[in-house]
Design an enzyme around this catalytic site. Structure first.
Site, PDB file in Angstrom:
ATOM      1  CD  GLU A  96      -2.853  -0.653   2.503  1.00 35.71           C
ATOM      2  OE1 GLU A  96      -3.185  -1.697   3.060  1.00 35.71           O
ATOM      3  OE2 GLU A  96      -3.095   0.483   2.939  1.00 35.71           O
ATOM      4  CB  CYS A 128       5.833  -3.805  16.641  1.00 35.81           C
ATOM      5  SG  CYS A 128       7.470  -3.188  16.251  1.00 35.81           S
ATOM      6  CB  CYS A 131       2.560  -3.262  13.997  1.00 35.93           C
ATOM      7  SG  CYS A 131       2.763  -2.766  12.289  1.00 35.93           S
ATOM      8  CD  GLU A 182      12.842  -0.585  10.779  1.00 30.26           C
ATOM      9  OE1 GLU A 182      11.942  -0.263  11.561  1.00 30.26           O
ATOM     10  OE2 GLU A 182      13.696   0.236  10.362  1.00 30.26           O
ATOM     11  CB  SER A 213       9.270   6.044  10.450  1.00 28.32           C
ATOM     12  OG  SER A 213       8.811   5.557  11.684  1.00 28.32           O
ATOM     13  CG  ASN A 312      -5.212   4.275  14.038  1.00 27.05           C
ATOM     14  OD1 ASN A 312      -6.223   4.952  14.131  1.00 27.05           O
ATOM     15  ND2 ASN A 312      -4.060   4.772  13.653  1.00 27.05           N
ATOM     16  CB  CYS A 355       0.772   1.831   5.923  1.00 33.81           C
ATOM     17  SG  CYS A 355       0.915   3.548   5.510  1.00 33.81           S
TER      18      CYS A 355
HETATM   19  N1  SAH Z   1       8.720   0.122  10.632  1.00 35.46           N
HETATM   20  C1  SAH Z   1       8.836   1.523  10.781  1.00 35.46           C
HETATM   21  C2  SAH Z   1       7.949   2.308   9.840  1.00 35.46           C
HETATM   22  C3  SAH Z   1       6.588   1.759   9.579  1.00 35.46           C
HETATM   23  S1  SAH Z   1       5.452   1.767  10.917  1.00 35.46           S
HETATM   24  C4  SAH Z   1       8.568   1.913  12.230  1.00 35.46           C
HETATM   25  O1  SAH Z   1       8.129   1.081  12.986  1.00 35.46           O
HETATM   26  O2  SAH Z   1       8.846   3.053  12.557  1.00 35.46           O
HETATM   27  C5  SAH Z   1       4.988   3.473  10.982  1.00 35.46           C
HETATM   28  C6  SAH Z   1       4.458   3.916  12.317  1.00 35.46           C
HETATM   29  O3  SAH Z   1       3.139   3.427  12.536  1.00 35.46           O
HETATM   30  C7  SAH Z   1       5.291   3.434  13.487  1.00 35.46           C
HETATM   31  O4  SAH Z   1       5.515   4.483  14.400  1.00 35.46           O
HETATM   32  C8  SAH Z   1       4.419   2.367  14.065  1.00 35.46           C
HETATM   33  O5  SAH Z   1       4.745   2.098  15.390  1.00 35.46           O
HETATM   34  C9  SAH Z   1       3.054   2.955  13.869  1.00 35.46           C
HETATM   35  N2  SAH Z   1       1.943   2.011  14.007  1.00 35.46           N
HETATM   36  C10 SAH Z   1       1.925   0.704  13.695  1.00 35.46           C
HETATM   37  N3  SAH Z   1       0.722   0.179  13.973  1.00 35.46           N
HETATM   38  C11 SAH Z   1      -0.037   1.187  14.474  1.00 35.46           C
HETATM   39  C12 SAH Z   1      -1.377   1.279  14.944  1.00 35.46           C
HETATM   40  N4  SAH Z   1      -2.171   0.229  14.942  1.00 35.46           N
HETATM   41  N5  SAH Z   1      -1.795   2.482  15.382  1.00 35.46           N
HETATM   42  C13 SAH Z   1      -1.003   3.565  15.363  1.00 35.46           C
HETATM   43  N6  SAH Z   1       0.259   3.535  14.919  1.00 35.46           N
HETATM   44  C14 SAH Z   1       0.733   2.365  14.476  1.00 35.46           C
HETATM   45 FE1  SF4 Z   2       7.105  -2.652  14.048  1.00 35.68          FE
HETATM   46 FE2  SF4 Z   2       7.186  -0.803  12.100  1.00 35.68          FE
HETATM   47 FE3  SF4 Z   2       7.451  -3.397  11.520  1.00 35.68          FE
HETATM   48 FE4  SF4 Z   2       5.101  -2.492  12.314  1.00 35.68          FE
HETATM   49  S1  SF4 Z   2       6.146  -1.930  10.444  1.00 35.68           S
HETATM   50  S2  SF4 Z   2       6.104  -4.388  12.996  1.00 35.68           S
HETATM   51  S3  SF4 Z   2       5.710  -0.926  13.767  1.00 35.68           S
HETATM   52  S4  SF4 Z   2       8.833  -2.179  12.763  1.00 35.68           S
END
Ligand code: SAH
Ligand code: SF4
Length: 373
Positions: A96, A128, A131, A182, A213, A312, A355
């Site tokens: 996406e 994470c 996520c 990531e 990020s 979210n 995303c």
């Molecule tokens: N992997 C990288 C970038 C992609 S995630 C990172 O983790 O920074 C982008 C952001 O969205 C991150 O800060 C992540 O922690 C956050 N995120 C992931 N799932 C989420 C959710 N359900 N609600 C709010 N933020 C979320």
């Molecule tokens: Fe963690 Fe970012 Fe990967 Fe989601 S996209 S699992 S927040 S590192």
């Protein structure tokens, strides 16, 4: 963890690599510039449209390179401010790309800030626990060409919306690498992609308006700090102590705060610019006032900006966002300490976790269709 297509995407080529590739076929160097100009400035729809190139060269290029490494499957404009493009890769995997229009206070949507959110992997290996992107682990890295092509899809879509005035990528305020994956786990392809996005012969988008990020890969943060192009950095902190962070981010075991924070400091020292600390507020996990106070201490020590994001909800996961009162209290603690902080208050739950979720739904639908009798 990567995919080797029949023909590499054109959009993963730099001016140098394209010049070298064409030289092996006996094509003079100036043609490489022409090809890139047709691709990025004039946004040719395909090889055939590059009318200043000889027909035979266009045919040869079509044999050498893939001009469409992603295909637009679905464009979902939500009632709020996000606009999602679901893209299919050559191996049918889905990613996406999201356009976020954030209204600026008082001026409404017409004068909104426009941000593009890019994906860098299919899935994510970091696991994470909150996520959606990481639920099924990492399927594969995206190539530089697949990363860059997401922006061309955005441009194409914008061109279709405003057919007369060709909307340039420059009309976007920011690019954030916060989609699926990531980014620093796919470092080389990411850097190559961002070099192409930034270059004058590429998309010409300023490095200072591009934010990467990361969940906190320490060696790669240090590597990024040493790059000459000054991209912005956002750290997904989500916990102000190892104890809390570890509960939701397995990477904290490998790179705990005492390793992470000095690397972040090195980055901001080198670039002289504020780093952003992202902190999603999850009820009863990290939303205590003690966490707020500790977060305030970290941010003050790093001169960092804090971005508070109410969680979210993700279908199938137990986590919830705290009440508005609780969010406000958390914010108050930081403000009282003089920390530069914002709390996202936009309506619409899908603005951040955008995303990943559309892709998830489509994959589930595909799986269901495949198992139908
Ligand atoms: N992997 C990288 C970038 C992609 S995630 C990172 O983790 O920074 C982008 C952001 O969205 C991150 O800060 C992540 O922690 C956050 N995120 C992931 N799932 C989420 C959710 N359900 N609600 C709010 N933020 C979320
Ligand atoms: Fe963690 Fe970012 Fe990967 Fe989601 S996209 S699992 S927040 S590192």
């Amino acid at each position: 963890m990567s995919f080797t297509p029949e023909r590499p995407p054109l959009h993963g080529e730099t001016l140098d690599s394209l010049t070298a590739r064409l030289a092996t076929a006996g094509v003079p160097a100036y043609r490489a510039r022409q090809v890139l100009e047709w691709t990025y400035k004039r946004r040719a729809a395909g090889w055939e449209a590059m009318t200043s190139l000889p027909r035979a060269l266009r045919a040869a290029l079509a044999e050498m390179f893939d001009f469409d490494p992603t295909t637009l499957l679905l464009n979902r404009e939500s009632a709020d401010v996000t606009d999602k493009l679901l893209l299919e890769l050559r191996d049918r995997l889905l990613i996406e790309t999201v356009i976020i229009r954030a209204p600026q206070e008082g001026v409404g949507l017409d004068h909104s800030r426009k941000t593009i959110c890019l994906s860098t992997q299919v899935g994510c290996a970091m696991g994470c626990r909150f996520c959606a992107s990481g639920l099924a682990g990492l399927k594969r890295h995206l190539s530089a060409g697949e990363i860059v092509h997401q922006l061309l899809q955005v441009c194409r879509r914008e061109d279709a919306r405003t057919p007369r005035a060709r909307s340039e990528l420059a009309s976007f305020d920011n690019i954030v690498v916060m989609g699926m994956g990531e980014p620093l786990h796919n470092y080389d392809e990411l850097l190559r992609a961002l070099t192409i996005v930034n270059a004058p012969w590429g998309l010409g988008f300023g490095a200072r308006r591009i934010t990467v990020s990361t969940s906190g890969l320490v060696p790669q943060i240090r590597r990024l700090a040493a790059e000459p192009l000054g991209f912005r950095l956002a750290i997904s902190l989500h916990g102000a102590t190892n104890e809390v962070r570890e509960q939701i981010m397995p990477i904290n075991r490998r790179w705990p705060l005492e390793e992470l924070l000095p690397a972040v400091r090195e980055f901001s020292d080198r670039h002289g610019r504020m780093v952003t600390l992202e902190f999603i507020l999850i009820e009863d996990i990290n939303d205590s006032l003690d966490q707020a106070a500790k977060l305030g201490g970290i941010a003050a020590g790093l001169h960092a900006h804090v971005n508070l994001i109410p969680y979210n909800t993700v279908a199938g996961l137990p986590w919830r966002r705290p009440s508005l009162t609780r969010q406000q209290r958390f914010l108050d603690v930081l403000e009282q300490r003089g920390v530069s902080v914002t709390l996202r208050r936009e309506k619409g739950h899908d603005i951040d976790a955008a995303c990943g979720q559309l892709r998830l739904q489509t994959e589930q639908a595909r799986a269901a269709a495949a198992t139908q009798p």
